[in-house]
Design an enzyme around this catalytic site. Structure first.
Site, PDB file in Angstrom:
ATOM      1  CG  ASP A 159      -2.024  -0.926   1.193  1.00 18.85           C
ATOM      2  OD1 ASP A 159      -2.610  -1.064   0.115  1.00 18.85           O
ATOM      3  OD2 ASP A 159      -2.332  -1.544   2.232  1.00 18.85           O
TER       4      ASP A 159
HETATM    5  C1  BGC Z   1       0.374   1.156   6.249  1.00 16.80           C
HETATM    6  C2  BGC Z   1       0.004  -0.076   5.481  1.00 16.80           C
HETATM    7  C3  BGC Z   1      -1.491  -0.175   5.380  1.00 16.80           C
HETATM    8  C4  BGC Z   1      -2.063   1.102   4.790  1.00 16.80           C
HETATM    9  C5  BGC Z   1      -3.561   1.085   4.643  1.00 16.80           C
HETATM   10  C6  BGC Z   1      -0.277   2.372   5.642  1.00 16.80           C
HETATM   11  O1  BGC Z   1      -0.017   3.487   6.414  1.00 16.80           O
HETATM   12  O2  BGC Z   1       1.766   1.299   6.308  1.00 16.80           O
HETATM   13  O3  BGC Z   1       0.547  -1.219   6.099  1.00 16.80           O
HETATM   14  O4  BGC Z   1      -1.834  -1.254   4.575  1.00 16.80           O
HETATM   15  O5  BGC Z   1      -1.667   2.206   5.561  1.00 16.80           O
HETATM   16  O6  BGC Z   1      -4.224   1.151   5.849  1.00 16.80           O
HETATM   17  C1  NOJ Z   2      -1.425  -3.922   5.493  1.00 21.80           C
HETATM   18  C2  NOJ Z   2      -2.613  -4.106   4.618  1.00 21.80           C
HETATM   19  O1  NOJ Z   2      -3.706  -4.611   5.363  1.00 21.80           O
HETATM   20  C3  NOJ Z   2      -2.311  -5.060   3.506  1.00 21.80           C
HETATM   21  O2  NOJ Z   2      -3.404  -5.124   2.650  1.00 21.80           O
HETATM   22  C4  NOJ Z   2      -1.077  -4.606   2.765  1.00 21.80           C
HETATM   23  O3  NOJ Z   2      -0.812  -5.543   1.773  1.00 21.80           O
HETATM   24  C5  NOJ Z   2       0.107  -4.457   3.687  1.00 21.80           C
HETATM   25  N1  NOJ Z   2      -0.247  -3.575   4.737  1.00 21.80           N
HETATM   26  C6  NOJ Z   2       1.353  -3.973   2.972  1.00 21.80           C
HETATM   27  O4  NOJ Z   2       1.275  -2.616   2.657  1.00 21.80           O
END
Ligand code: BGC
Ligand code: NOJ
Length: 826
Positions: free
Chosen positions: A484
């Site tokens: 993400d």
């Molecule tokens: C986090 C991710 C997460 C995303 C969506 C980001 O700030 O680092 O791990 O999946 O937010 O919530």
């Molecule tokens: C947490 C999110 O829930 C997941 O969908 C994502 O793949 C990872 N972070 C990596 O960014």
């Protein structure tokens, strides 16, 4: 350093000090009513939706951490203590917390009095039962006072912690006998109330927080408890709570058992009140109370809970030379997978329960971890998820569990989303053999008038990738892929813009995201996932379509090898300027973990040795003593063209943290490539049971995975490289649970459901003599013995099923009953 131990027989983790390095929690409930409970009884409850039906209040990020929960206070002639130590924190003479499957037992001892409290949510029951067993272990009679305590949340957890001008004036309660009712807004527009009761007479109560605690006191020194008497207060507006007060005398050796119940009730509109129009109709509440109001009934409820978990955990059971592996596979990893099924990413000690809906990719991946336990519910979940898909194969990134509708605020265009659905549907069919799911009519965007078969949904998923390729014939990265935080179309330079939802206006004319930026990870995920779709088409006799899809996979592999192999590993992406990301040429972030495992398992460039080169590069550049970091070197400045990943200090989260979810993909790849020792080395660096000895560094629970562990670069930002290296975060609700369940059970132990049977292809440490496994599969039970006489990592040389040799390594689907399987490696 350890803070407890595993009791495998009872399937419990036993915590022996309340001062754990972080609150170590458990989950109660699997159906409608859920509780989070820490080892000091902190936490809260909700019904179905952690935001909209929050029953008790919890303040996240509190000081001190983990304040608020269901507390029992004992005032023993001026010595005030809690069985769970907190919040009073009087030094106890004895403390123990047993977190088990859906229950927690906390025991405290002080001055000859023992208090053992069992917390659980019974099956098919909307309430938390708390059995308090008080025993006078001293030689003299003891008189003391017991106070219970919970603080009600005003239902909508978000509103509850923001809208004080209203909320300070809405609280309403009712008290009848030993039951305290929380009926805030019940008179008006709500059809639900909560209650807190005890199965005995009481000597007083409090329902108003300030009367019980005192405006300038805290949970650690409530005035009523200090004064040794309840005030019989009534909350009216202001903050409603529920506290029972009871004076107890126990002769030497005597025991008294009290059962408290914290329940949630919904009533039809017409039956909400008694004849006076304002007293709660308690018919349903009374029936609920009746159900668990004696120790015998509690015992029965606990037995039913245990039986339910026996069933869930009975599908797969292994005995390996390593007891840590056994307790992960047989107990804790499966348990965590069920928790992710129930909670998705909503409520943990790191997720507030008011933020995210269900993730399209997250929920599809979760299926991989629990499909064998609850196949019917997995089927239902898959169809729920698929119903939010768009007709062109794109997906809403999240949907709301209550409405089951796609969440328009977050929108779509995450490039990886559709692929995870191909994987979850395949996993479901492989587990169950239920091909009928493909004929199910499933809507797009919840609109039944445009429903098509599930098979068609797989088709649009597959071609959504094929139809959205960039200049190198690789999938467009869009707003983000699995990571993400790699936001190649974002270019954000303004605080507050969400990296996940903001795309730079300069890409407006291109449809909202760059038509240059490409994701190599999605390319390799496609080549890894795609063959499942091809196999499904072949099974259905659709050979032409299968060949067409296979040609797309082959072409993608070619493109990856041609444009995205960097010599010793695969690139991560092309950014929106067309520059390479994750290349030797880059100054930072030269190598990333995500595309590599899927590339190896897709055998991209295998003939040229690309697989082994890649795996060796991972070992060389990403491997650390606590697991594999996501990228290396970490980013030390903001790269506007990459987005959120470069906003974290090095070593945390997606910026070179040890992201345990994607470690699993490398574990799988090493096992796939036949390097069972390496696979096991990586597994044992991150699997929770293996972190137990270093709990002082790891900090989060040694029985469940967290999303991430601090990487080797943690602290480098402040010149203290290595600070927080090895520190776990974001425990419980993570795709790590499902993927590591897959890695250990299907790749290392190699027992993997396939379309035509159960594949057995272990890739284990060479030193193992073998192992045993019991696997229920499509109605039969397989007792599998793996022998490893020549001490190899991988390679089945013979398979004997019920005394007869079977060629290959797939156990065919056999009739119900028990079957013996002996597999020899060599
Ligand atoms: C986090 C991710 C997460 C995303 C969506 C980001 O700030 O680092 O791990 O999946 O937010 O919530
Ligand atoms: C947490 C999110 O829930 C997941 O969908 C994502 O793949 C990872 N972070 C990596 O960014």
């Amino acid at each position: 350093m350890k803070f407890g131990y595993f009791d495998d027989q009872k399937r419990e983790y036993v915590i022996t000090t309340p001062r754990t390095p972080y609150p170590w929690i458990n989950y109660l409930g699997t159906q409608g009513f859920f509780s989070l409970i820490s080892n000091t009884a902190g936490g809260y409850c909700f019904y179905k939706d952690a935001r909209l039906r929050r029953i008790t209040r919890y303040r996240y990020n509190n000081v001190p951490i983990d304040m608020g929960g269901r507390y029992f206070y004992i005032n023993d002639n001026g010595t005030i203590w809690n069985p769970g130590w907190s919040p009073v924190k009087t030094e106890l003479d004895g403390y123990e917390c047993r977190h088990g499957m859906g229950y927690t037992i906390i025991t405290g001892k002080k001055n000859g009095l023992k208090a053992e409290v069992t917390f659980f949510v019974p099956q098919d029951y909307n309430g938390e039962v708390q059995q308090v067993v008080l025993t006078n272990e001293s030689n003299a009679t003891k008189s003391f006072k017991l106070f219970s305590f919970v603080e009600w949340c005003l239902w909508d957890a978000q509103d509850d912690c923001t809208n004080f001008q209203r909320n300070f004036s809405t609280g309403r309660v009712e008290v009848k006998g030993s039951t305290i009712y929380h009926k805030t807004e019940y008179r008006d527009r709500r059809n639900h109330f909560a209650f807190y009761t005890v199965n005995d007479s009481i000597d007083g109560y409090d329902t108003d927080r300030d009367s019980f605690i005192g405006l300038y006191n805290g949970f650690h020194n409530p005035e009523a408890v200090i004064n040794g008497k309840a005030t019989n207060s009534f909350a009216d507006g202001w903050s409603p709570i529920a506290s029972h007060y009871k004076e107890i005398t126990l002769a030497a050796g005597e025991t008294k058992t009290l059962v408290f119940i914290l329940g949630y009730v919904e009533m039809p509109q017409a039956e909400k009140f008694e004849a006076d129009g304002k007293t709660i109709n308690k018919v349903v509440a009374n029936a609920m109370i009746e159900k668990y109001n004696t120790p015998e009934k509690v015992k029965q409820g606990m037995a039913e809970l245990r039986a339910a978990w026996d069933k869930l955990l009975g599908v797969l059971n292994v005995t390996t030379p390593n007891d840590k592996v056994d307790r992960m596979v047989n107990i804790w990893n499966q348990y965590q997978c069920m928790v992710t099924f129930n909670l998705s990413r909503s409520a943990s000690y790191f997720e507030s329960g008011i933020g995210r809906g269900m993730g399209f990719r997250d929920s599809n991946q979760d299926i991989l971890g629990f499909v064998h336990q609850v196949p019917d519910r997995a089927r239902e979940r898959i169809i729920d998820i698929a119903s939010t898909q768009l007709k062109d194969g794109g997906c809403y990134h999240q949907y709301q569990p209550l409405t089951k509708k796609g969440n328009a605020d977050i929108g779509g265009d995450f490039s990886d989303d559709p692929l995870w659905m191909i994987l979850s549907v395949s996993a479901y069919i492989k587990e169950t053999g239920d091909w009928s799911i493909l004929n199910e009519m499933v809507p797009y965007d919840n609109d039944m008038s445009v429903a098509e078969t599930m098979l068609k949904h797989l088709d649009v998923s597959f071609y959504h990738i094929v139809n959205n390729l960039g200049p190198h014939g690789l999938p467009l990265a869009m707003r983000a892929d699995w990571n993400d935080c790699i936001n190649l179309s974002c270019y954000s330079d303004t605080p507050g813009e969400s990296f996940q939802t903001y795309t730079n206006p300069k890409f407006k004319n291109e449809g909202g995201y760059s038509k240059i930026a490409e994701s190599v990870m999605v390319a390799t995920l496609f080549t890894y996932t795609g063959p499942n779709y091809v196999a499904i088409l072949k099974h259905l006799g659709k050979d032409d379509e299968a060949a067409k899809a296979q040609a797309e996979i082959d072409k993608m592999k070619e493109n990856v090898m041609k444009y995205a192999f960097d010599g010793d590993w695969f690139l991560r992406a092309y950014d929106a300027t067309g520059a390479k990301m994750g290349s030797k040429e880059c100054e930072e972030g030269k190598i990333f973990i995500e595309p590599q495992g899927f590339a190896v398992m897709s055998e991209i460039g295998k003939a040229e040795g690309a697989d082994i080169k890649t795996l060796n590069s991972i070992d060389k550049y990403l491997n650390t003593k606590f697991g594999l970091v996501l990228n290396n070197p970490c980013f030390t400045k903001y790269y506007i063209q990459y987005g959120e990943i470069s906003t974290y200090p090095g070593g945390y989260k997606e910026n070179a943290g040890i992201f345990t979810h994607n470690n699993a993909w490398i574990i799988c790849a090493e096992a796939y490539a036949g390097r069972g020792d390496k696979a096991f080395e990586y597994y044992s660096k991150i699997a929770p049971a293996f972190t137990e000895e270093t709990s002082d560094i790891h900090k989060t629970e040694p029985y469940v995975y967290g999303q991430m562990i601090g990487g080797k670069d943690a602290g480098s930002d402040i010149g203290q490289t290595g600070k927080n290296f090895g520190q776990g975060k974001n425990s419980w609700l993570t795709g790590t649970a499902a993927w590591n369940m897959v890695a250990i059970s299907q790749y290392i132990l190699g027992i993997a459901p396939d379309f035509d049977g159960l594949r057995v292809d272990p890739s284990i440490p060479a030193e193992w003599d073998g192992f045993k496994a019991t696997r229920q599969f499509r109605g039969a039970t397989y007792n599998i013995t793996i022998k490893n006489p020549n001490h190899v990592n991988k390679g089945v040389i013979s398979m004997i099923v019920d005394g007869k040799a079977v060629s290959g390594n797939i156990i065919p689907v056999l009739e119900a009953g028990s079957h013996d399987v002996v597999v020899t490696l060599g």
